[in-house]
Write a protein that holds these residues in place. Structure first.
Motif, mmCIF file in Angstrom:
data_model
loop_
_atom_site.group_PDB
_atom_site.id
_atom_site.type_symbol
_atom_site.label_atom_id
_atom_site.label_comp_id
_atom_site.label_asym_id
_atom_site.label_seq_id
_atom_site.Cartn_x
_atom_site.Cartn_y
_atom_site.Cartn_z
ATOM 1 N N PRO A 1 1.119 -0.962 -0.284
ATOM 2 C CA PRO A 1 -0.135 0.015 0.147
ATOM 3 C C PRO A 1 0.355 1.385 0.059
ATOM 4 N N GLN A 2 1.502 1.506 0.728
ATOM 5 C CA GLN A 2 2.788 2.245 0.905
ATOM 6 C C GLN A 2 3.620 2.555 -0.195
ATOM 7 N N ASP A 3 4.206 1.882 -1.223
ATOM 8 C CA ASP A 3 4.213 1.199 -3.302
ATOM 9 C C ASP A 3 3.612 2.183 -3.611
ATOM 10 N N LEU A 4 2.005 1.720 -3.532
ATOM 11 C CA LEU A 4 0.589 2.638 -4.277
ATOM 12 C C LEU A 4 0.941 4.281 -4.143
ATOM 13 N N PHE B 1 -5.803 -0.125 -16.875
ATOM 14 C CA PHE B 1 -5.922 1.536 -16.992
ATOM 15 C C PHE B 1 -5.158 1.681 -15.172
ATOM 16 N N LYS B 2 -5.574 0.633 -14.174
ATOM 17 C CA LYS B 2 -4.744 1.208 -13.096
ATOM 18 C C LYS B 2 -2.981 1.101 -13.342
ATOM 19 N N ARG B 3 -2.373 0.022 -13.633
ATOM 20 C CA ARG B 3 -1.160 0.004 -14.146
ATOM 21 C C ARG B 3 -0.233 1.643 -15.231
ATOM 22 N N PHE B 4 -1.691 1.811 -16.081
ATOM 23 C CA PHE B 4 -1.028 3.086 -16.924
ATOM 24 C C PHE B 4 -1.271 4.409 -15.722
ATOM 25 N N TYR B 5 -1.756 4.068 -14.928
ATOM 26 C CA TYR B 5 -2.234 5.518 -14.124
ATOM 27 C C TYR B 5 -1.224 5.223 -12.688
ATOM 28 N N LEU B 6 -0.468 4.276 -12.403
ATOM 29 C CA LEU B 6 0.479 4.171 -11.588
ATOM 30 C C LEU B 6 1.513 5.134 -11.702
ATOM 31 N N GLN B 7 1.901 4.721 -13.739
ATOM 32 C CA GLN B 7 3.063 5.486 -14.130
ATOM 33 C C GLN B 7 3.106 7.226 -13.802
ATOM 34 N N TRP B 8 1.261 7.294 -14.573
ATOM 35 C CA TRP B 8 1.007 8.780 -14.827
ATOM 36 C C TRP B 8 0.322 9.439 -14.090
ATOM 37 N N SER B 9 0.342 10.668 -14.723
ATOM 38 C CA SER B 9 -1.474 11.390 -13.712
ATOM 39 C C SER B 9 -2.283 11.712 -14.773
ATOM 40 N N VAL B 10 -3.498 11.571 -14.322
ATOM 41 C CA VAL B 10 -4.210 12.025 -15.022
ATOM 42 C C VAL B 10 -4.291 13.174 -15.580
#
Length: 175
Positions: free
Chosen positions: A17-20, A110-119
């Protein structure tokens, strides 16, 4: 048989959870910094898949009085937008009567993409549609970008333009 302990899935996609939280903060801070520097955060994706940033503003702070800049989103607001578009993935997949595995795969992408990028950097509607298209390809349920775009009244070229950035964010190649 593959060993999960040594798998790339475990190495690249299992987070605490901390990584996220840290990944969300990093993407959010990068977008805020871009907004301050350029006065915008949206990155353009060229036909060849390359990214281009907005033109820098010489005195972004001095121009703040002359031009209204958008207020950056906080992490909670970004999360709200992601959840909204995750629901939209389910609606679009339902409208096309895609199997549940397509819907699940698209949400994971979608979730993985937004681990790398901001909306704030890539519009969630564009990424949502691209993730659905990519999920259809990966799960061998052929739907063309044209058919997907036409079915939801969107330009299919936007889906194709975002395809490589989605795969790159997930450390996938097209080969």
């Amino acid at each position: 048989m593959a060993d999960f302990q040594t798998s790339t899935h475990r190495a690249k996609w299992i987070f605490t959870p901390q990584d996220l939280i840290e990944k969300s903060k990093a993407a959010n801070q990068r977008a805020i910094k871009t907004l301050e520097q350029y006065g915008a955060t949206r990155m353009e994706i060229d036909v060849d898949g390359s990214l281009s940033y907005p033109e820098p503003q010489m005195n972004a702070k001095d121009n703040a009085d002359k031009h209204s800049h958008p207020k950056p989103l906080n992490i909670g607001e970004e999360q709200f937008m992601r959840v909204f578009y995750e629901q939209k993935i389910q609606e679009v997949c339902g409208a096309f009567q895609f199997p549940h595995k397509i819907q699940a795969t698209a949400i994971i992408y979608f979730k993985r993409f937004y681990l790398q990028w901001s909306v704030m950097e890539h519009h969630p509607k564009h990424i949502m549609l691209t993730c659905i298209y990519a999920a259809c390809k990966i799960e061998e349920n052929h739907v063309s970008a044209e058919e997907l775009g036409k079915g939801i009244h969107q330009d299919h070229q936007m889906i194709l333009n975002n395809e490589m950035i989605v795969f790159q964010a997930m450390d996938m190649s097209d080969t």
